[in-house]
Design a protein around this motif. Structure first.
Motif, PDB file in Angstrom:
ATOM      1  N   ALA A 109    -105.237  73.061  97.193  1.00 55.95           N
ATOM      2  CA  ALA A 109    -104.170  72.403  96.723  1.00 55.95           C
ATOM      3  C   ALA A 109    -103.558  72.979  95.508  1.00 55.95           C
ATOM      4  N   TRP A 110    -104.121  73.738  94.801  1.00 57.28           N
ATOM      5  CA  TRP A 110    -103.641  74.364  93.781  1.00 57.28           C
ATOM      6  C   TRP A 110    -102.706  75.740  94.238  1.00 57.28           C
ATOM      7  N   VAL A 111    -102.867  76.281  95.206  1.00 58.89           N
ATOM      8  CA  VAL A 111    -102.242  77.442  95.913  1.00 58.89           C
ATOM      9  C   VAL A 111    -100.944  76.651  96.491  1.00 58.89           C
ATOM     10  N   ASP A 112    -100.989  75.629  97.061  1.00 62.25           N
ATOM     11  CA  ASP A 112     -99.933  74.708  97.531  1.00 62.25           C
ATOM     12  C   ASP A 112     -98.805  74.457  96.567  1.00 62.25           C
ATOM     13  N   TRP A 113     -99.375  73.973  95.351  1.00 65.67           N
ATOM     14  CA  TRP A 113     -98.710  73.397  94.271  1.00 65.67           C
ATOM     15  C   TRP A 113     -98.014  74.595  93.694  1.00 65.67           C
ATOM     16  N   LEU A 114     -98.735  75.666  93.362  1.00 70.23           N
ATOM     17  CA  LEU A 114     -98.180  76.840  92.884  1.00 70.23           C
ATOM     18  C   LEU A 114     -97.106  77.723  93.664  1.00 70.23           C
ATOM     19  N   PHE A 115     -97.265  77.639  94.904  1.00 69.95           N
ATOM     20  CA  PHE A 115     -96.247  78.441  96.105  1.00 69.95           C
ATOM     21  C   PHE A 115     -94.988  77.367  95.989  1.00 69.95           C
ATOM     22  N   MET A 116     -95.021  76.173  96.151  1.00 69.66           N
ATOM     23  CA  MET A 116     -93.984  75.111  96.189  1.00 69.66           C
ATOM     24  C   MET A 116     -93.163  75.164  95.041  1.00 69.66           C
ATOM     25  N   THR A 117     -93.789  75.113  93.790  1.00 68.08           N
ATOM     26  CA  THR A 117     -93.339  75.086  92.557  1.00 68.08           C
ATOM     27  C   THR A 117     -92.419  76.520  92.338  1.00 68.08           C
ATOM     28  N   GLY A 118     -93.065  77.538  92.694  1.00 66.42           N
ATOM     29  CA  GLY A 118     -92.296  79.009  92.795  1.00 66.42           C
ATOM     30  C   GLY A 118     -91.288  78.885  93.463  1.00 66.42           C
ATOM     31  N   LEU A 119     -91.170  78.555  94.675  1.00 64.83           N
ATOM     32  CA  LEU A 119     -90.027  78.481  95.710  1.00 64.83           C
ATOM     33  C   LEU A 119     -88.871  77.632  95.194  1.00 64.83           C
ATOM     34  N   ALA A 120     -89.236  76.537  94.577  1.00 64.81           N
ATOM     35  CA  ALA A 120     -88.013  75.874  94.084  1.00 64.81           C
ATOM     36  C   ALA A 120     -87.442  76.317  92.777  1.00 64.81           C
ATOM     37  N   GLY A 121     -88.441  76.620  92.008  1.00 68.53           N
ATOM     38  CA  GLY A 121     -87.890  77.191  90.619  1.00 68.53           C
ATOM     39  C   GLY A 121     -87.159  78.315  90.718  1.00 68.53           C
ATOM     40  N   ILE A 122     -87.708  79.300  91.610  1.00 65.78           N
ATOM     41  CA  ILE A 122     -86.898  80.464  91.786  1.00 65.78           C
ATOM     42  C   ILE A 122     -85.603  80.272  92.296  1.00 65.78           C
ATOM     43  N   GLY A 123     -85.734  79.511  93.417  1.00 66.66           N
ATOM     44  CA  GLY A 123     -84.372  79.048  94.173  1.00 66.66           C
ATOM     45  C   GLY A 123     -83.253  78.529  93.498  1.00 66.66           C
ATOM     46  N   ALA A 124     -83.625  77.478  92.550  1.00 66.25           N
ATOM     47  CA  ALA A 124     -82.829  76.760  91.656  1.00 66.25           C
ATOM     48  C   ALA A 124     -82.127  77.667  90.561  1.00 66.25           C
ATOM     49  N   ALA A 125     -83.160  78.625  90.032  1.00 67.69           N
ATOM     50  CA  ALA A 125     -82.869  79.288  88.709  1.00 67.69           C
ATOM     51  C   ALA A 125     -81.689  80.355  89.457  1.00 67.69           C
ATOM     52  N   LEU A 126     -81.769  81.070  90.580  1.00 66.60           N
ATOM     53  CA  LEU A 126     -80.971  82.002  91.205  1.00 66.60           C
ATOM     54  C   LEU A 126     -79.530  81.114  91.552  1.00 66.60           C
ATOM     55  N   ILE A 127     -79.623  80.193  92.132  1.00 72.98           N
ATOM     56  CA  ILE A 127     -78.552  79.468  92.569  1.00 72.98           C
ATOM     57  C   ILE A 127     -77.826  79.108  91.381  1.00 72.98           C
ATOM     58  N   LEU A 128     -78.248  78.617  90.334  1.00 74.37           N
ATOM     59  CA  LEU A 128     -77.756  78.379  88.888  1.00 74.37           C
ATOM     60  C   LEU A 128     -77.284  79.100  88.073  1.00 74.37           C
ATOM     61  N   GLY A 129     -78.068  80.543  88.367  1.00 78.37           N
ATOM     62  CA  GLY A 129     -77.458  81.631  87.458  1.00 78.37           C
ATOM     63  C   GLY A 129     -78.373  81.635  86.181  1.00 78.37           C
ATOM     64  N   VAL A 130     -79.469  80.728  86.019  1.00 78.98           N
ATOM     65  CA  VAL A 130     -80.171  80.668  84.607  1.00 78.98           C
ATOM     66  C   VAL A 130     -81.498  81.070  84.781  1.00 78.98           C
ATOM     67  N   GLY A 131     -82.041  81.680  83.936  1.00 80.24           N
ATOM     68  CA  GLY A 131     -83.490  82.141  83.756  1.00 80.24           C
ATOM     69  C   GLY A 131     -83.731  83.388  84.741  1.00 80.24           C
ATOM     70  N   MET A 132     -82.527  83.927  84.607  1.00 79.83           N
ATOM     71  CA  MET A 132     -82.644  85.110  85.702  1.00 79.83           C
ATOM     72  C   MET A 132     -83.766  86.260  85.437  1.00 79.83           C
ATOM     73  N   ARG A 133     -84.232  86.468  84.383  1.00 81.04           N
ATOM     74  CA  ARG A 133     -85.434  87.253  83.974  1.00 81.04           C
ATOM     75  C   ARG A 133     -86.573  86.803  84.505  1.00 81.04           C
ATOM     76  N   ILE A 134     -87.114  85.583  84.159  1.00 83.07           N
ATOM     77  CA  ILE A 134     -88.183  85.019  85.037  1.00 83.07           C
ATOM     78  C   ILE A 134     -87.867  84.711  86.291  1.00 83.07           C
ATOM     79  N   ALA A 135     -87.086  84.365  86.663  1.00 80.83           N
ATOM     80  CA  ALA A 135     -86.625  84.045  88.218  1.00 80.83           C
ATOM     81  C   ALA A 135     -87.004  85.718  89.204  1.00 80.83           C
ATOM     82  N   ALA A 136     -86.412  86.701  88.637  1.00 80.69           N
ATOM     83  CA  ALA A 136     -86.592  87.998  89.205  1.00 80.69           C
ATOM     84  C   ALA A 136     -88.206  88.301  89.059  1.00 80.69           C
ATOM     85  N   ALA A 137     -88.942  88.159  88.000  1.00 82.14           N
ATOM     86  CA  ALA A 137     -90.272  88.582  87.825  1.00 82.14           C
ATOM     87  C   ALA A 137     -90.957  87.764  88.593  1.00 82.14           C
TER      88      ALA A 137
END
Length: 200
Positions: A109-137
């Motif tokens: 469960a923790w792997v699923d949550w970490l993976f899905m949170t990462g996909l959503a957060g990285i995708g949203a940050a890149l599309i919006l153009g915010v938090g680029m450093r953390i999204a890239a890392a």
């Protein structure tokens, strides 16, 4: 003789009256000097397009695994229907170099949550153009982890799309790609980001 002297005088007057055109030589650029806007504008839009495109790759993977829209995830295996978004990929690495490690993580469960949170957060940050450093890392780390799970590669000794995406993510952050067709300028001016520049 008089005719020749008269012509010479007229020629001297013509030369004296002719305006001289000033020849300007552009000064060499100093280190750190930015290119003119006309030159950099197309480059900034190319980086912005790359940012949005890769952001959509991440966000779409999240949505398809969440709802099971049938592209990579059937509805029966959607996360909202009780499926595990990591099991299929991680179970498929059993015969690879690090298969033993990744196989034990599949379906937790923790792997699923970490993976899905990462996909959503990285995708949203890149599309919006915010938090680029953390999204890239974080995006680069996720991609490198998926690359390691598939070693040895079957089509190339070491290079695949995961490495290419990770390199592009680093370029997006370094180029400040969130300021073009994105909210990067506004985001960088917020008190939170000015206090913690790592959030740019």
């Amino acid at each position: 003789m008089a005719i020749t002297e008269g012509r010479n005088k007229r020629n001297h007057r013509l030369y004296d009256a002719a305006p001289t055109a000033a020849v300007t030589v552009p000064a060499p650029r100093t280190h750190g000097e930015t290119m003119p806007a006309a030159t950099t504008r197309p480059v900034r839009y190319v980086w912005a397009a790359a940012r949005i495109a890769i952001g959509w790759v991440f966000l779409w993977a999240f949505l398809d695994k969440l709802f099971g829209w049938g592209f990579a995830t059937p509805a029966a295996k959607a996360w909202i229907n009780g499926g595990s978004p990591t099991t299929g990929f991680l179970k498929g690495t059993a015969d690879h170099t690090f298969g033993g490690l990744f196989n034990t993580l599949a379906g937790q469960a923790w792997v699923d949550w970490l993976f899905m949170t990462g996909l959503a957060g990285i995708g949203a940050a890149l599309i919006l153009g915010v938090g680029m450093r953390i999204a890239a890392a974080t995006g680069g780390l996720l991609l490198l982890t998926m690359w390691a799970a598939e070693l040895p590669l079957t089509t190339n000794p070491f290079m695949d799309e995961h490495i290419v995406y990770a390199i592009v993510l680093a370029g997006l952050a370094l180029a400040g790609a969130g300021t073009t067709l994105g909210l990067g300028t506004w985001w960088a001016a917020t008190p939170l980001v000015r206090r913690f520049p790592i959030l740019k």
